[in-house]
Design a protein around this motif. Structure first.
Motif, short mmCIF file in Angstrom:
data_model
loop_
_atom_site.label_atom_id
_atom_site.label_comp_id
_atom_site.label_asym_id
_atom_site.label_seq_id
_atom_site.Cartn_x
_atom_site.Cartn_y
_atom_site.Cartn_z
N GLN A 172 0.83 -1.20 0.00
CA GLN A 172 0.00 0.00 0.00
C GLN A 172 0.87 1.25 0.00
N ALA A 173 1.98 1.22 0.73
CA ALA A 173 2.88 2.38 0.75
C ALA A 173 3.44 2.63 -0.65
N VAL A 174 3.87 1.56 -1.32
CA VAL A 174 4.42 1.70 -2.67
C VAL A 174 3.35 2.13 -3.66
N ALA A 175 2.12 1.67 -3.44
CA ALA A 175 1.02 2.12 -4.30
C ALA A 175 0.88 3.64 -4.25
N ILE A 177 3.27 5.98 -3.37
CA ILE A 177 4.40 6.83 -3.77
C ILE A 177 5.08 6.39 -5.06
N SER A 178 4.70 5.25 -5.62
CA SER A 178 5.34 4.76 -6.83
C SER A 178 4.34 4.38 -7.93
N HIS A 179 3.37 3.54 -7.58
CA HIS A 179 2.44 3.06 -8.59
C HIS A 179 1.38 4.11 -8.95
N LEU A 180 0.83 4.79 -7.94
CA LEU A 180 -0.13 5.86 -8.22
C LEU A 180 0.49 6.96 -9.10
N PRO A 181 1.71 7.44 -8.81
CA PRO A 181 2.29 8.47 -9.68
C PRO A 181 2.40 8.05 -11.15
N VAL A 182 2.63 6.77 -11.41
CA VAL A 182 2.71 6.31 -12.80
C VAL A 182 1.37 6.55 -13.50
N TYR A 183 0.27 6.23 -12.82
CA TYR A 183 -1.04 6.37 -13.45
C TYR A 183 -1.54 7.81 -13.44
N VAL A 184 -1.15 8.57 -12.44
CA VAL A 184 -1.44 10.01 -12.46
C VAL A 184 -0.71 10.66 -13.62
N LEU A 238 -5.86 0.54 -6.64
CA LEU A 238 -7.23 1.05 -6.71
C LEU A 238 -7.56 1.92 -5.49
N ASN A 239 -7.10 1.50 -4.31
CA ASN A 239 -7.31 2.31 -3.10
C ASN A 239 -6.68 3.69 -3.26
N SER A 240 -5.45 3.71 -3.80
CA SER A 240 -4.74 4.97 -3.97
C SER A 240 -5.39 5.84 -5.04
N LEU A 241 -5.81 5.23 -6.14
CA LEU A 241 -6.48 5.98 -7.20
C LEU A 241 -7.79 6.60 -6.70
N ALA A 242 -8.51 5.86 -5.86
CA ALA A 242 -9.76 6.38 -5.31
C ALA A 242 -9.49 7.57 -4.41
N GLY A 243 -8.44 7.48 -3.60
CA GLY A 243 -8.08 8.59 -2.73
C GLY A 243 -7.65 9.81 -3.53
N TYR A 244 -6.90 9.58 -4.61
CA TYR A 244 -6.46 10.69 -5.46
C TYR A 244 -7.65 11.33 -6.17
N ARG A 245 -8.57 10.50 -6.65
CA ARG A 245 -9.76 11.04 -7.31
C ARG A 245 -10.58 11.91 -6.35
N ALA A 246 -10.66 11.50 -5.09
CA ALA A 246 -11.38 12.29 -4.10
C ALA A 246 -10.73 13.66 -3.91
N GLN A 247 -9.40 13.70 -3.92
CA GLN A 247 -8.70 14.97 -3.80
C GLN A 247 -8.93 15.85 -5.03
#
Length: 278
Positions: A172-175, A177-184, A238-247
């Protein structure tokens, strides 16, 4: 101590260089005979082969294959290992890999050296890649402490920063700071590329500078790696993408409402938060 490395690309090759510099014997295995020849010619490894049997005397073996190949590679390798060999990997996702390999090999310790470049292959291997980089290990309650300590000692030789946590915490930590930024980043590129006015698109492409370069870099990287991140760390991503979408939704709402004070507070907060991640 004999170090075995399966996969002599950027990470495996750079590990080999680092351990050779410390005077350790390094045994390298690659699918391609030409890669073995290159590694030997460059002095990256002591011995090299396309056969797993080369590693039967190794004390610690690093699996440096692509994410999807880690488990089948481990399954093929295990019959060749002596019972005391410590097995570890370098994949950027840990949950599924640890869950699959730990029951097969008690001395398995999940690992993730968080370093790299955009280059691939044996020719991309470089000295000093892991210096001051985070190196996370993810033991389970059943992992022998001695195996973790041995790996910790090798990480110290790399001059990396050692961290230890459960596989699920890592993923989840890597999601975030690493995986979420790739998709953002990929979404930023795709959004800009979707501009239908050709004059605007051409101007945007012409004047894009450091801001766009910095925020788009990881989205313009290796597509195969980005795909494997999503496949291997699906729920955490998916958890990280949902949090980013909320922001994003919050930012859209504040701008629509012209709530400039709230926007200013948001940006002041993120300015204060950023250094804690770097």
């Amino acid at each position: 101590m004999k170090i075995g490395i399966v996969g002599l690309g950027l990470i495996g090759g750079s590990l080999a260089i680092a351990f050779r510099e410390k005077g350790l014997e390094v045994l390298g295995v690659s699918r391609k005979a030409t890669t073995c020849e290159t590694a030997l010619a460059k002095g990256i490894v002591t011995r090299a082969s396309t056969e797993m049997g080369l590693l039967q005397t190794a004390d610690v073996v690093f699996l440096c294959a692509p994410i999807k190949a880690i488990v089948p590679t481990a399954q093929a390798l295990i019959p060749h290992l002596k019972p005391t060999t410590i097995l570890t990997d370098v994949a950027s996702v840990k949950g599924e890999i640890v869950q699959a390999i730990a029951p097969l090999w008690p001395n398995f310790v999940g690992g993730h050296p968080m370093a790299g470049t955009a280059e691939q292959g044996i020719d991309a291997a470089i000295p000093g890649l892991f210096i001051d980089a985070p190196y996370v290990v993810t033991p389970t309650p059943e992992t022998p402490p001695d195996a973790v300590e041995t790996l910790k000692g090798l990480i110290a030789l790399l001059q990396s920063r050692f961290y230890c946590c459960a596989p699920q915490i890592h993923d989840q930590a890597v999601a975030w700071i690493s995986h979420l930024p790739v998709y953002v980043s990929a979404s930023l590129i795709a959004a800009c590329g979707s501009e239908t006015n050709s004059e605007i698109l051409q101007m945007a492409q012409a004047i894009a500078s450091s801001g766009f370069r910095d925020t788009s870099r990881v989205g313009g990287g290796n597509p195969e790696l980005g795909l494997m991140m999503a496949q291997g760390n699906r729920q955490a991503l998916l958890n990280s993408l949902a949090g980013y979408r909320a922001q994003l939704d919050q930012a859209i709402a504040l701008i629509e409402q012209e709530d400039w004070e709230a926007i200013a507070n948001l940006l002041a907060t993120t300015q204060q938060q950023r250094p804690s991640f770097l």
